[in-house]
Write a protein that holds these residues in place. Sequence first.
Motif, PDB file in Angstrom:
ATOM      1  N   PHE A  38       0.827  -1.202   0.000  1.00  0.00           N
ATOM      2  CA  PHE A  38       0.000   0.000   0.000  1.00  0.00           C
ATOM      3  C   PHE A  38       0.863   1.255   0.000  1.00  0.00           C
ATOM      4  O   PHE A  38       1.929   1.296   0.619  1.00  0.00           O
ATOM      5  CB  PHE A  38      -0.919   0.016   1.223  1.00  0.00           C
ATOM      6  CG  PHE A  38      -2.142  -0.843   1.052  1.00  0.00           C
ATOM      7  CD1 PHE A  38      -3.134  -0.486   0.159  1.00  0.00           C
ATOM      8  CD2 PHE A  38      -2.290  -2.001   1.785  1.00  0.00           C
ATOM      9  CE1 PHE A  38      -4.262  -1.270  -0.011  1.00  0.00           C
ATOM     10  CE2 PHE A  38      -3.422  -2.795   1.638  1.00  0.00           C
ATOM     11  CZ  PHE A  38      -4.403  -2.427   0.732  1.00  0.00           C
ATOM     12  N   ARG A  39       0.371   2.265  -0.701  1.00  0.00           N
ATOM     13  CA  ARG A  39       0.995   3.586  -0.740  1.00  0.00           C
ATOM     14  C   ARG A  39      -0.097   4.638  -0.612  1.00  0.00           C
ATOM     15  O   ARG A  39      -1.246   4.382  -0.956  1.00  0.00           O
ATOM     16  CB  ARG A  39       1.749   3.787  -2.059  1.00  0.00           C
ATOM     17  CG  ARG A  39       2.875   2.794  -2.297  1.00  0.00           C
ATOM     18  CD  ARG A  39       3.537   3.069  -3.638  1.00  0.00           C
ATOM     19  NE  ARG A  39       2.611   2.864  -4.753  1.00  0.00           N
ATOM     20  CZ  ARG A  39       2.794   3.369  -5.970  1.00  0.00           C
ATOM     21  NH1 ARG A  39       3.834   4.137  -6.219  1.00  0.00           N
ATOM     22  NH2 ARG A  39       1.921   3.125  -6.930  1.00  0.00           N
ATOM     23  N   PRO A  40       0.246   5.827  -0.120  1.00  0.00           N
ATOM     24  CA  PRO A  40      -0.787   6.865  -0.004  1.00  0.00           C
ATOM     25  C   PRO A  40      -1.278   7.323  -1.371  1.00  0.00           C
ATOM     26  O   PRO A  40      -0.533   7.338  -2.353  1.00  0.00           O
ATOM     27  CB  PRO A  40      -0.064   7.991   0.732  1.00  0.00           C
ATOM     28  CG  PRO A  40       1.388   7.776   0.444  1.00  0.00           C
ATOM     29  CD  PRO A  40       1.560   6.288   0.350  1.00  0.00           C
ATOM     30  N   LEU A  90       2.847  13.169  -8.709  1.00  0.00           N
ATOM     31  CA  LEU A  90       3.880  13.735  -7.841  1.00  0.00           C
ATOM     32  C   LEU A  90       4.519  12.652  -6.979  1.00  0.00           C
ATOM     33  O   LEU A  90       5.735  12.600  -6.821  1.00  0.00           O
ATOM     34  CB  LEU A  90       3.284  14.823  -6.949  1.00  0.00           C
ATOM     35  CG  LEU A  90       2.802  16.112  -7.619  1.00  0.00           C
ATOM     36  CD1 LEU A  90       2.166  17.029  -6.572  1.00  0.00           C
ATOM     37  CD2 LEU A  90       3.947  16.821  -8.332  1.00  0.00           C
ATOM     38  N   ARG A  91       3.684  11.794  -6.420  1.00  0.00           N
ATOM     39  CA  ARG A  91       4.195  10.701  -5.581  1.00  0.00           C
ATOM     40  C   ARG A  91       5.162   9.810  -6.344  1.00  0.00           C
ATOM     41  O   ARG A  91       6.167   9.335  -5.805  1.00  0.00           O
ATOM     42  CB  ARG A  91       3.017   9.864  -5.069  1.00  0.00           C
ATOM     43  CG  ARG A  91       3.390   8.669  -4.194  1.00  0.00           C
ATOM     44  CD  ARG A  91       2.254   7.662  -4.167  1.00  0.00           C
ATOM     45  NE  ARG A  91       1.975   7.135  -5.490  1.00  0.00           N
ATOM     46  CZ  ARG A  91       0.787   6.687  -5.898  1.00  0.00           C
ATOM     47  NH1 ARG A  91      -0.249   6.718  -5.074  1.00  0.00           N
ATOM     48  NH2 ARG A  91       0.625   6.220  -7.132  1.00  0.00           N
ATOM     49  N   ASP A  92       4.861   9.576  -7.614  1.00  0.00           N
ATOM     50  CA  ASP A  92       5.673   8.675  -8.420  1.00  0.00           C
ATOM     51  C   ASP A  92       6.853   9.357  -9.083  1.00  0.00           C
ATOM     52  O   ASP A  92       7.511   8.775  -9.941  1.00  0.00           O
ATOM     53  CB  ASP A  92       4.791   7.990  -9.470  1.00  0.00           C
ATOM     54  CG  ASP A  92       3.757   7.066  -8.840  1.00  0.00           C
ATOM     55  OD1 ASP A  92       3.923   6.701  -7.653  1.00  0.00           O
ATOM     56  OD2 ASP A  92       2.779   6.709  -9.520  1.00  0.00           O
ATOM     57  N   GLY A 145       8.239  15.048  -0.574  1.00  0.00           N
ATOM     58  CA  GLY A 145       7.609  13.733  -0.591  1.00  0.00           C
ATOM     59  C   GLY A 145       6.216  13.739   0.002  1.00  0.00           C
ATOM     60  O   GLY A 145       5.786  14.695   0.655  1.00  0.00           O
ATOM     61  N   PRO A 146       5.478  12.659  -0.229  1.00  0.00           N
ATOM     62  CA  PRO A 146       4.083  12.599   0.235  1.00  0.00           C
ATOM     63  C   PRO A 146       3.969  12.473   1.739  1.00  0.00           C
ATOM     64  O   PRO A 146       4.852  11.943   2.419  1.00  0.00           O
ATOM     65  CB  PRO A 146       3.546  11.345  -0.455  1.00  0.00           C
ATOM     66  CG  PRO A 146       4.752  10.496  -0.704  1.00  0.00           C
ATOM     67  CD  PRO A 146       5.870  11.448  -0.980  1.00  0.00           C
ATOM     68  N   MET A 147       2.858  12.964   2.258  1.00  0.00           N
ATOM     69  CA  MET A 147       2.541  12.762   3.660  1.00  0.00           C
ATOM     70  C   MET A 147       2.168  11.298   3.880  1.00  0.00           C
ATOM     71  O   MET A 147       1.922  10.547   2.936  1.00  0.00           O
ATOM     72  CB  MET A 147       1.404  13.688   4.083  1.00  0.00           C
ATOM     73  CG  MET A 147       1.783  15.161   4.049  1.00  0.00           C
ATOM     74  SD  MET A 147       0.405  16.232   4.555  1.00  0.00           S
ATOM     75  CE  MET A 147       1.165  17.850   4.405  1.00  0.00           C
ATOM     76  N   GLY A 148       2.103  10.869   5.128  1.00  0.00           N
ATOM     77  CA  GLY A 148       1.893   9.467   5.459  1.00  0.00           C
ATOM     78  C   GLY A 148       0.541   8.938   5.036  1.00  0.00           C
ATOM     79  O   GLY A 148      -0.439   9.679   4.901  1.00  0.00           O
TER      80      GLY A 148
END
Length: 411
Positions: free
Chosen positions: A204-206, A262-264, A338-341
């Motif tokens: 899992f990823r956000p 953005l996450r990727d 980077g992304p938040m949790g």
Amino acid sequence: MDALVIGAGPAGLMAAEALAAPGRRVVVAEAMPTPARKFLMAGKSGLNLTKDEPPEAFARRFGSGSGALSAAQGFSDRWRTQRPAGGYLREEEPAFGPAEVMSWARGLGIELFTGSTGRVFPVGMKASPLLRAWLARLREWGVELRTRWRWIGDGFRFETPEGLRIVQPRVTVLALGGASWPRLGSDAAWVPWLQEAGVRVAPFRPANMGFRVAWSAQMARHFGAAVKGTALQAAGLASRGEWIIGRHGIEGGGIYEISAALRDGAAGLVDLAPDLDHAALATRFAKPRGKLSLGNWLRRVLDDPVKVALLLEWGRPLPDDPAGWAALAKALPLRHNGPMGIETAISSAGGVTWDSVTEGQELRAMPDVFVAGEMLDWEAPTGGYLLTACMGSGLHAGRAAAARLAASAQG
């Protein structure tokens, strides 16, 4: 018990609706004290049910989670071949897309309206009236809801207020959610149990999340401010929605629209003046600065202190001519850490892989057990896409499970 649905979110309730039939015993088991907590939370600021647009355009907004495809890279083709969000494009069953969601809600007595961007909301904006009507109809159809029933694996064993309970349903639909907002019930505790049974689960990823930003001290005065009238883009995805400057970073609908890219690793850009072309904006920047400070001069050009703050925060080294200022304001780098949790994300990517399920979303390793919703490896932006797809996947799994019951009764 004929059918068991584990999870009383939108996917699970829709599966129960598909399974309900005269004389059939359908039970929905929910770990939390009340059903659909995430659904209710999402509707606090206005329940966005779906997006009123053609099915093909709607399908293009979906991504494959941990798979390599994204909404901007032909995911609509994967949708048609692997059906990751349910099947409203399937030829062999009735559709369930934006038009069907609206018809379904009206069938519950909920009046709807469509906003200027095509987003569809209940007239009252809240989720609770729709949920109450939905639960009432399910009760009328004989569906039994059991709350505080927590699945603990090892077959269908549950911790309940009355102690340990073991059930043996003929078919089961799992709709336990992904890994976001664990305090509302989606804690992914089911992952090791399915993996032990031979089911492949992508990490899992956000998804639909904010991004961390290490702001300079000058940005503190803007914490909590809404950024309006901008256009965001990343990897071909675009957004005109509002977003928020927070103490720890950026978040909000405008950011969520491009968050997967953005996450990727895709670079993000902010257009601070999307309604002006480069030449018109350069003309504004060509006005003499005189004795004005840089900040005051920029505020006269952009007419928005928040946009000025972002320009000074993310735009260095700053240009020294009107054309350069215009180019920077039209393509300001969106700088983040980077992304938040995942615990604060609206949704998650990852989950049961598509090679682990059949066309009917039945687990290959666990016959008569079907999966739906965010348990599956797909992702979608907010704005009506996520909710519609969760409901569609629940309906599809419920129909497949109901067909299994009907076939066994005939056999």
